[in-house]
Write a protein that holds these residues in place. Structure first.
Motif, mmCIF file in Angstrom:
data_model
loop_
_atom_site.group_PDB
_atom_site.id
_atom_site.type_symbol
_atom_site.label_atom_id
_atom_site.label_comp_id
_atom_site.label_asym_id
_atom_site.label_seq_id
_atom_site.Cartn_x
_atom_site.Cartn_y
_atom_site.Cartn_z
ATOM 1 N N MET A 84 0.929 -1.129 0.072
ATOM 2 C CA MET A 84 -0.012 -0.170 0.106
ATOM 3 C C MET A 84 1.058 1.277 -0.013
ATOM 4 O O MET A 84 1.611 1.428 1.054
ATOM 5 C CB MET A 84 -0.904 0.045 1.339
ATOM 6 C CG MET A 84 -1.706 1.142 1.364
ATOM 7 S SD MET A 84 -2.875 1.103 2.866
ATOM 8 C CE MET A 84 -3.770 -0.533 2.751
ATOM 9 N N GLY A 85 0.796 2.147 -0.951
ATOM 10 C CA GLY A 85 1.730 3.345 -0.931
ATOM 11 C C GLY A 85 0.927 4.354 -0.342
ATOM 12 O O GLY A 85 -0.091 4.473 0.064
ATOM 13 N N LEU A 86 1.890 5.433 -0.227
ATOM 14 C CA LEU A 86 1.234 6.696 0.311
ATOM 15 C C LEU A 86 0.481 7.312 -0.771
ATOM 16 O O LEU A 86 0.776 7.351 -1.779
ATOM 17 C CB LEU A 86 2.476 7.605 0.716
ATOM 18 C CG LEU A 86 3.522 7.161 1.805
ATOM 19 C CD1 LEU A 86 4.451 8.456 1.842
ATOM 20 C CD2 LEU A 86 2.857 7.039 2.885
ATOM 21 N N LEU A 87 -0.760 7.978 -0.118
ATOM 22 C CA LEU A 87 -1.597 8.638 -1.094
ATOM 23 C C LEU A 87 -1.160 9.978 -1.623
ATOM 24 O O LEU A 87 -0.296 10.661 -0.739
ATOM 25 C CB LEU A 87 -2.966 8.938 -0.219
ATOM 26 C CG LEU A 87 -3.655 7.670 0.186
ATOM 27 C CD1 LEU A 87 -5.180 8.280 1.368
ATOM 28 C CD2 LEU A 87 -4.192 7.006 -0.829
ATOM 29 N N LEU A 91 0.075 -13.495 -0.422
ATOM 30 C CA LEU A 91 0.857 -13.283 -1.765
ATOM 31 C C LEU A 91 -0.108 -13.399 -2.911
ATOM 32 O O LEU A 91 -1.167 -14.360 -2.657
ATOM 33 C CB LEU A 91 1.805 -14.400 -1.830
ATOM 34 C CG LEU A 91 2.793 -14.555 -0.545
ATOM 35 C CD1 LEU A 91 3.759 -15.555 -0.694
ATOM 36 C CD2 LEU A 91 3.587 -13.131 -0.591
ATOM 37 N N ASN A 92 0.034 -12.564 -4.119
ATOM 38 C CA ASN A 92 -0.502 -12.949 -4.915
ATOM 39 C C ASN A 92 -0.089 -14.013 -5.864
ATOM 40 O O ASN A 92 0.827 -14.677 -5.338
ATOM 41 C CB ASN A 92 -0.307 -11.447 -6.040
ATOM 42 C CG ASN A 92 -1.142 -10.295 -5.468
ATOM 43 O OD1 ASN A 92 -2.183 -10.341 -5.105
ATOM 44 N ND2 ASN A 92 -0.336 -9.217 -5.407
ATOM 45 N N ALA A 93 -0.744 -14.074 -7.110
ATOM 46 C CA ALA A 93 -0.460 -15.358 -7.646
ATOM 47 C C ALA A 93 1.236 -15.106 -8.123
ATOM 48 O O ALA A 93 1.854 -16.233 -8.321
ATOM 49 C CB ALA A 93 -1.061 -15.410 -8.988
ATOM 50 N N ASP A 94 1.636 -14.054 -8.455
ATOM 51 C CA ASP A 94 3.130 -13.861 -9.045
ATOM 52 C C ASP A 94 4.211 -13.828 -7.667
ATOM 53 O O ASP A 94 5.388 -13.717 -8.048
ATOM 54 C CB ASP A 94 3.383 -12.638 -9.663
ATOM 55 C CG ASP A 94 3.040 -11.334 -9.004
ATOM 56 O OD1 ASP A 94 2.495 -11.471 -7.870
ATOM 57 O OD2 ASP A 94 3.014 -10.350 -9.645
ATOM 58 N N GLY A 95 3.564 -14.001 -6.450
ATOM 59 C CA GLY A 95 4.661 -14.195 -5.360
ATOM 60 C C GLY A 95 4.850 -12.841 -4.678
ATOM 61 O O GLY A 95 5.327 -12.674 -3.671
ATOM 62 N N ALA A 130 3.643 -9.498 -2.604
ATOM 63 C CA ALA A 130 2.764 -9.196 -1.275
ATOM 64 C C ALA A 130 1.318 -8.420 -1.717
ATOM 65 O O ALA A 130 1.419 -7.393 -2.487
ATOM 66 C CB ALA A 130 3.625 -8.395 -0.392
ATOM 67 N N ALA A 131 0.222 -9.264 -1.410
ATOM 68 C CA ALA A 131 -1.035 -8.480 -1.614
ATOM 69 C C ALA A 131 -1.428 -7.627 -0.569
ATOM 70 O O ALA A 131 -2.121 -6.601 -0.972
ATOM 71 C CB ALA A 131 -1.935 -9.471 -1.799
ATOM 72 N N ARG A 132 -0.736 -7.603 0.554
ATOM 73 C CA ARG A 132 -0.856 -6.610 1.481
ATOM 74 C C ARG A 132 0.204 -6.753 2.783
ATOM 75 O O ARG A 132 0.890 -7.680 2.770
ATOM 76 C CB ARG A 132 -2.192 -6.704 2.291
ATOM 77 C CG ARG A 132 -2.566 -8.189 2.782
ATOM 78 C CD ARG A 132 -3.658 -8.523 3.629
ATOM 79 N NE ARG A 132 -3.314 -7.869 4.888
ATOM 80 C CZ ARG A 132 -4.113 -7.653 6.110
ATOM 81 N NH1 ARG A 132 -5.164 -8.167 5.836
ATOM 82 N NH2 ARG A 132 -3.817 -7.299 7.220
ATOM 83 N N PRO A 133 0.766 -5.770 3.269
ATOM 84 C CA PRO A 133 1.672 -5.897 4.452
ATOM 85 C C PRO A 133 1.333 -7.023 5.115
ATOM 86 O O PRO A 133 0.316 -7.286 5.546
ATOM 87 C CB PRO A 133 1.681 -4.608 5.168
ATOM 88 C CG PRO A 133 0.767 -3.532 4.320
ATOM 89 C CD PRO A 133 -0.152 -4.474 3.565
ATOM 90 N N ALA A 134 2.539 -7.555 5.826
ATOM 91 C CA ALA A 134 2.339 -8.765 6.777
ATOM 92 C C ALA A 134 1.769 -8.181 8.229
ATOM 93 O O ALA A 134 2.086 -7.231 8.544
ATOM 94 C CB ALA A 134 3.638 -9.504 7.178
ATOM 95 N N SER A 135 1.069 -9.114 8.865
ATOM 96 C CA SER A 135 0.522 -8.380 10.084
ATOM 97 C C SER A 135 0.576 -9.494 11.145
ATOM 98 O O SER A 135 0.982 -10.749 10.901
ATOM 99 C CB SER A 135 -0.875 -8.305 9.749
ATOM 100 O OG SER A 135 -1.675 -9.464 9.341
ATOM 101 N N TYR A 181 -5.061 -16.662 -3.599
ATOM 102 C CA TYR A 181 -4.139 -15.992 -3.112
ATOM 103 C C TYR A 181 -3.426 -17.003 -2.255
ATOM 104 O O TYR A 181 -4.000 -18.000 -2.029
ATOM 105 C CB TYR A 181 -4.489 -14.807 -1.938
ATOM 106 C CG TYR A 181 -5.228 -13.791 -2.471
ATOM 107 C CD1 TYR A 181 -4.381 -12.746 -2.963
ATOM 108 C CD2 TYR A 181 -6.704 -13.587 -2.834
ATOM 109 C CE1 TYR A 181 -5.127 -11.318 -3.371
ATOM 110 C CE2 TYR A 181 -7.149 -12.463 -3.327
ATOM 111 C CZ TYR A 181 -6.275 -11.297 -3.559
ATOM 112 O OH TYR A 181 -7.134 -10.233 -4.163
ATOM 113 N N THR A 182 -2.197 -17.002 -1.954
ATOM 114 C CA THR A 182 -1.576 -17.946 -1.115
ATOM 115 C C THR A 182 -1.269 -17.214 0.326
ATOM 116 O O THR A 182 -0.778 -16.056 0.237
ATOM 117 C CB THR A 182 -0.238 -18.045 -1.631
ATOM 118 O OG1 THR A 182 -0.338 -18.912 -2.885
ATOM 119 C CG2 THR A 182 0.714 -18.969 -0.740
#
Length: 659
Positions: free
Chosen positions: A1-4, A494-498, A500-505, A524-525
């Protein structure tokens, strides 16, 4: 997630004038932060599936991001759509889990930034510098003037009057609203215009003067938001007329203007061998966030007859030496922090009676303390010191830079009081000099030189067993078995390409997590691994996809009388439509004749459906209202009904009451 970006947030939203910078992004809806600065109150919405987690919230002020408020709040979901609240009944107090200077209810101001750390991710939401200036009524019109700077466009401003008594007027709901592109609603018209570079005006014209007076008895608000995500608002500030800040419920700390003066932390003292001098040390007092800074310290020695010896020291001081003491007397030592003319409660150094450690020792005591052998543990690089004395346990002071730990019969000014094993760092030899002092001022010195070694890393934790992914509405639920020695679990997506779909928590010890904010019908994985102090485990993985999201409408009120049928409800979404149908007590749909039908199109519908709109803060989620009059209300009470949303979500059956 980038900065707005500035373009996303709108002009004047990345850094508020004179305020802290928004360094982290806003949450992604339905996760949201809603701030009520006049009541120092905050609501955090969404973040489903984090039961038993704890979130940290900080109030940052100025370009240096000074922390003026902080709390650790349990995520307890007090109501649908709300993760937790702060400074509101049923929520957390400010100051919970915070250091001494932050055990205060902050005076939240425009330009501040509220920082939220939840589920291992940091979010920022700026506080808009807005306020309600005045409200007045003339005939059927109510005028509300609010302070809104020019760099907040009217497209990101809304006026409201909150008045539950509106429900018994032509307005028919608990609030009236004014927006730049709106014309009002049932029972009133409204407008929102800018009247100067610093002020806006909201006008509400009702059907009669009596309703205007009812409105004037309500609460006028002005609200602004940082941006919109779709049709919804994110990063909301709500200013309220004549609301009072400070603690929002019993047991919460006072505001900075009413907080007690800060007391210094731990204090220690050591008398000289001739007992005519005493060195007193203390840890600095923490300023009360938002309050007056500590201006100095007062150190007083009192003998049993009440005679005083004392010194005043600067705010930067952490030690002083009292002289001219009577060798035959014991003294109670008090350290107080000063804020101008005000003094804190006393911190007693040593025992409250003023007797020095070990019973005081008498003049003429010349028995020196006995040092134990220094114990170095190469597995941890820690050095343990000990000492004994015939009159009690002596104090040990030490240095790690090779300089002496004592200045004749007093601790050296740069020496530290030993309270726990000393960790040696680096790769070069380290010399630790130490000195043990008894109550009579006798001193014994020692020295240890050792070379820190490489501490072998602990073995990794095992991978979680039986990791299972279950599709639920708009999310994926993960469950797994406990990992021995793990205190937390790190969840990655993780997305299909490996990537990150979101930051680890982190799950804060829970063995389940519900992952939201995913794209429907996408695989997702999910990776889960145990975490302990200084140790990370082997990951277990599983694939999964979020289930199709459907909303959950709830009918909260259904009343019928001849010629008047009123239905109200809530939803966990704020858009779409809800249609109301006749049903039986088991929720089966009925046609107009009372026969069970299976197709929605065959059921008896009341009206043509009604829109779901955002609820009035601090309520969250959506709400809907349907009122049918005359022939449209029907000629008989329908018994039960259900609400069905356009996305397929369906309520439980609700019995219609008569009135």
């Amino acid at each position: 997630m980038g900065l707005l970006s500035a373009a996303t947030l709108g002009v004047g939203s990345v850094v508020l004038t004179g305020g802290a910078a928004q360094a982290a992004p806003l949450p992604t809806l339905p996760n949201n932060m809603v701030i009520f600065p006049d009541r120092d109150f905050m609501t955090v919405e969404g973040f489903e599936g984090l039961t038993d987690a704890t979130a940290r919230v900080q109030v940052l002020r100025g370009t240096g991001e000074t922390v003026v408020g902080q709390t650790d709040a349990p995520v307890n979901y007090p109501e649908a759509g709300v993760a937790f609240e702060i400074n509101h009944p049923g929520g957390a107090c400010w100051g919970e889990g915070a250091p001494a200077g932050l055990k205060v209810t902050p005076d939240i101001q425009g330009g501040d930034v509220l920082r939220l750390v939840i589920d291992g991710v940091t979010y920022d939401s700026p506080v808009a510098p807005i306020s309600v200036e005045s409200e007045s009524a003339s005939g059927a019109t109510v005028t509300v003037i609010s302070n809104v700077p020019a760099d907040i466009p009217l497209e990101r401003v809304e006026g409201r009057i909150i008045q539950p008594d509106f429900k018994d007027t032509a307005v028919g709901r608990r609030d009236a609203r004014a927006t730049v592109d709106g014309t009002g609603d049932t029972g009133y018209t409204s407008s929102l215009t800018r009247i100067s570079d610093t002020q806006v005006q909201a006008e509400y014209t009702f059907e009669d003067a009596a309703t205007a007076q009812t409105a004037l008895a309500g609460t006028a608000r002005v609200m602004s938001w940082v941006t919109t995500q779709g049709e919804e608002r994110a990063g909301i500030t709500i200013a309220e007329h004549e609301e009072v800040g400070g603690p929002g419920m019993g047991g919460c700390p006072a505001g900075p203007g009413d907080a007690a003066q800060p007391a210094p932390g731990n204090a220690t003292f050591q008398r000289s061998a001739d007992r005519t001098q005493m060195q007193v040390r203390w840890t600095p007092a923490d300023d009360v966030a938002g309050g007056t800074a500590v201006s100095g310290y007062q150190i007083i020695a009192t003998d049993p007859q009440g005679n005083l010896r004392g010194r005043n020291e600067a705010a930067t001081a952490t030690s002083t030496t009292l002289t001219g003491l009577d060798p035959a007397q014991n003294y109670a030592i008090q350290v107080r922090a000063a804020q101008g003319e005000a003094l804190s409660a006393a911190f007693l150094a040593g025992e409250s009676t003023g007797t020095p450690p070990g019973g005081g020792g008498t003049p003429g005591d010349t028995v020196q303390p006995t040092l134990g052998e220094a114990q170095f543990d190469p597995a941890t690089n820690q050095l343990t010191l000990s000492a004994t004395d015939d009159a009690g346990t002596p104090q040990i002071y030490y240095t790690v830079d090779g300089s002496p730990a004592n200045d004749i019969d007093m601790p050296a000014l740069n020496a530290e009081l030993y309270t726990a094993p000393i960790t040696l760092t680096g790769t070069a030899p380290v010399t630790v000099n130490y000195a043990a002092f008894d109550a009579a001022g006798n001193v014994t010195t020692g020295s240890y030189t050792g070379t820190p070694g490489e501490v072998a890393p602990p073995a990794p934790l095992a991978a979680p067993a039986e990791l299972i992914a279950t599709s639920v509405s708009g999310a994926v639920r993960l469950d797994w078995q406990a990992v021995p020695e793990a205190t937390d679990y790190e969840v990655s997506v993780l997305n299909a390409d490996g990537s990150a779909a979101r930051p680890a928590s982190l799950t804060s010890g829970a063995r389940t997590a519900t992952v939201t904010g995913l794209t429907g019908a996408t695989s997702y994985t999910f990776s889960v691994k145990g975490v302990a102090a200084g140790r990370t485990g082997t990951a277990a993985t599983v694939d999964g996809s979020p289930g199709v999201f459907v909303s959950s409408p709830v009918v909260t009120r259904a009343q019928w009388r001849s010629g008047d049928f009123r239905i109200e409800g809530t939803s966990d979404v704020t858009t779409g439509q809800v249609r109301l149908y006749r049903a039986n007590a088991g929720g089966q749909l009925l046609n107009a004749g009372g026969t069970v039908v299976t197709a929605v199109a065959q059921a008896q519908q009341f009206g043509n459906g009604t829109a779901v709109t955002a609820a009035v803060a601090p309520e969250t989620g959506g709400e809907f209202t349907l009122r049918l009059r005359n022939n449209a209300a029907g000629t008989a009470n329908p018994g039960y009904l259900v609400a069905i949303a356009t996305d397929g979500g369906r309520s439980a059956p609700f019995q219609v009451s008569g009135r």
